[in-house]
Design a protein around this motif. Structure first.
Motif, PDB file in Angstrom:
ATOM      1  N   PHE A 192       0.935  -1.135   0.035  1.00 38.53           N
ATOM      2  CA  PHE A 192       0.115  -0.097   0.210  1.00 38.53           C
ATOM      3  C   PHE A 192       0.805   1.292  -0.089  1.00 38.53           C
ATOM      4  O   PHE A 192       2.030   1.339   0.584  1.00 38.53           O
ATOM      5  CB  PHE A 192      -1.008  -0.004   1.045  1.00 38.53           C
ATOM      6  N   ASP A 193       0.286   2.448  -0.688  1.00 34.67           N
ATOM      7  CA  ASP A 193       0.999   3.519  -0.359  1.00 34.67           C
ATOM      8  C   ASP A 193       1.078   4.490   0.640  1.00 34.67           C
ATOM      9  O   ASP A 193      -0.064   4.790   0.923  1.00 34.67           O
ATOM     10  CB  ASP A 193       0.279   4.252  -1.880  1.00 34.67           C
ATOM     11  N   ASP A 194       2.017   4.435   1.250  1.00 41.06           N
ATOM     12  CA  ASP A 194       2.264   5.168   2.601  1.00 41.06           C
ATOM     13  C   ASP A 194       2.083   6.769   2.217  1.00 41.06           C
ATOM     14  O   ASP A 194       1.943   7.348   3.360  1.00 41.06           O
ATOM     15  CB  ASP A 194       3.369   4.772   3.221  1.00 41.06           C
ATOM     16  N   ALA A 195       2.067   7.074   1.293  1.00 42.06           N
ATOM     17  CA  ALA A 195       2.083   8.501   0.923  1.00 42.06           C
ATOM     18  C   ALA A 195       0.339   8.925   0.601  1.00 42.06           C
ATOM     19  O   ALA A 195       0.371  10.209   0.569  1.00 42.06           O
ATOM     20  CB  ALA A 195       2.848   8.862  -0.078  1.00 42.06           C
ATOM     21  N   TRP A 248      -1.494   0.337   7.347  1.00 42.48           N
ATOM     22  CA  TRP A 248      -1.250   0.092   6.022  1.00 42.48           C
ATOM     23  C   TRP A 248       0.380   0.339   5.898  1.00 42.48           C
ATOM     24  O   TRP A 248       0.971  -0.295   4.667  1.00 42.48           O
ATOM     25  CB  TRP A 248      -1.775   1.005   5.105  1.00 42.48           C
ATOM     26  N   THR A 249       1.140   0.773   6.689  1.00 38.68           N
ATOM     27  CA  THR A 249       2.619   0.942   6.521  1.00 38.68           C
ATOM     28  C   THR A 249       3.263   0.158   7.655  1.00 38.68           C
ATOM     29  O   THR A 249       4.627  -0.284   7.165  1.00 38.68           O
ATOM     30  CB  THR A 249       2.945   2.463   6.713  1.00 38.68           C
ATOM     31  N   ASP A 250       2.627  -0.261   8.653  1.00 40.34           N
ATOM     32  CA  ASP A 250       3.683  -1.098   9.752  1.00 40.34           C
ATOM     33  C   ASP A 250       3.467  -2.592   9.139  1.00 40.34           C
ATOM     34  O   ASP A 250       2.371  -3.466   9.211  1.00 40.34           O
ATOM     35  CB  ASP A 250       2.832  -1.056  10.982  1.00 40.34           C
ATOM     36  N   SER A 251       4.421  -3.132   8.511  1.00 38.64           N
ATOM     37  CA  SER A 251       4.366  -4.388   7.823  1.00 38.64           C
ATOM     38  C   SER A 251       4.235  -5.628   8.810  1.00 38.64           C
ATOM     39  O   SER A 251       3.952  -6.518   8.392  1.00 38.64           O
ATOM     40  CB  SER A 251       5.893  -4.474   6.980  1.00 38.64           C
ATOM     41  N   GLU A 271      -8.076   6.356  -4.948  1.00 38.22           N
ATOM     42  CA  GLU A 271      -7.810   5.158  -3.996  1.00 38.22           C
ATOM     43  C   GLU A 271      -9.064   5.651  -2.998  1.00 38.22           C
ATOM     44  O   GLU A 271      -8.664   6.717  -2.428  1.00 38.22           O
ATOM     45  CB  GLU A 271      -6.648   4.826  -3.468  1.00 38.22           C
ATOM     46  N   VAL A 272      -9.934   4.778  -2.737  1.00 38.56           N
ATOM     47  CA  VAL A 272     -11.080   5.047  -1.821  1.00 38.56           C
ATOM     48  C   VAL A 272     -11.191   3.978  -0.810  1.00 38.56           C
ATOM     49  O   VAL A 272     -11.679   4.694   0.259  1.00 38.56           O
ATOM     50  CB  VAL A 272     -12.524   5.292  -2.567  1.00 38.56           C
ATOM     51  N   ALA A 273     -10.673   3.016  -0.782  1.00 38.31           N
ATOM     52  CA  ALA A 273     -10.888   1.761   0.142  1.00 38.31           C
ATOM     53  C   ALA A 273      -9.726   0.833   0.038  1.00 38.31           C
ATOM     54  O   ALA A 273      -9.029   0.808  -1.044  1.00 38.31           O
ATOM     55  CB  ALA A 273     -11.998   1.277   0.031  1.00 38.31           C
ATOM     56  N   ARG A 274      -9.440   0.182   1.213  1.00 32.84           N
ATOM     57  CA  ARG A 274      -8.385  -0.858   0.996  1.00 32.84           C
ATOM     58  C   ARG A 274      -8.829  -2.115   1.665  1.00 32.84           C
ATOM     59  O   ARG A 274      -9.661  -1.726   2.804  1.00 32.84           O
ATOM     60  CB  ARG A 274      -7.079  -0.263   1.717  1.00 32.84           C
TER      61      ARG A 274
END
Length: 162
Positions: free
Chosen positions: A18-21, A30-33, A56-59
Motif C-alpha cells: 500500500f502507498d504510505d504517502a 497500512w505501513t506497519d509491515s 484510491e477510496v478503500a483498502r
C-alpha cells in the motif's frame, strides 16, 4: 462509475504493497509491515485497493483463517473462512456508499467462500450488517473490541450456511 478493484502485490515478504504517502488512511494499519500478516504470505493473503475515477477510496487485506464454531452462538463446527483482516474507507470518501460497494466487490470475488469480519466498533457493526454480513455473538458474551486477540471482537460472517 463502478469502483475498480485492484489486487496489489508486495515487492517482498514483510513489505506492504500500500502507498504510505496516501493521506486519509490509518497509516499504522497500512505501513506497519508487522500488522499485515507477519510474515506476509503473498500466495495466501490478498491485498486489495479500490479506486473511483482514479482515486484510491478503500483498502482491504484478506487472509485464510479458521473460526472456532464452539465459541459462537449459531455455529456448530469450526469453519474455514477468508478473513477480512483490514478494511478501511479513506476518510474523505466515507459515508458515500463506497465502502459498501467495496464490500460487495469482495463478496463477489470470494462468492464460493465464507467471509469473516471482526467489528472494531458500533459503527463497524452497522456497516457489516448493511453489507449483508450476519452477526454471531460469542457464547461467553465477550466483546473486547480492538483486543490483541481478535476472536474477542464481534464476529460477522457472509456466505455461511447456518
Amino acid at each position: 462509475m463502478p469502483l475498480e478493484m485492484i489486487r496489489l502485490h508486495p515487492a517482498q515478504d514483510y513489505d506492504t504493497p500500500f502507498d504510505d504517502a496516501c493521506d486519509g488512511f490509518n497509516q499504522r494499519w497500512w505501513t506497519d509491515s508487522t500488522l499485515v500478516s507477519t510474515p506476509f504470505k503473498p500466495l495466501e493473503d490478498d491485498c486489495w485497493s479500490f479506486f473511483d475515477e482514479g482515486n484510491e477510496v478503500a483498502r482491504a487485506v484478506i487472509s485464510n483463517a479458521t473460526i472456532n464454531g464452539d465459541n459462537y452462538e449459531g455455529l456448530e463446527n469450526s469453519i474455514a473462512v477468508r478473513d477480512i483482516d483490514f478494511f478501511e474507507v479513506r476518510r474523505q470518501y466515507q459515508r458515500k456508499g463506497l465502502g459498501r460497494e467495496a464490500a460487495t466487490l469482495l463478496v463477489d470475488r470470494y462468492q464460493r467462500q465464507v467471509l469473516s469480519a471482526f467489528s472494531i466498533d458500533e459503527s463497524a457493526d452497522s456497516f457489516w450488517s448493511a453489507a449483508g454480513f450476519v452477526y454471531f455473538p460469542r457464547k461467553d458474551q465477550a466483546d473486547i473490541r480492538e483486543s490483541s486477540h481478535r476472536s474477542y471482537d464481534p464476529l460477522f460472517l457472509h456466505g455461511v450456511k447456518v
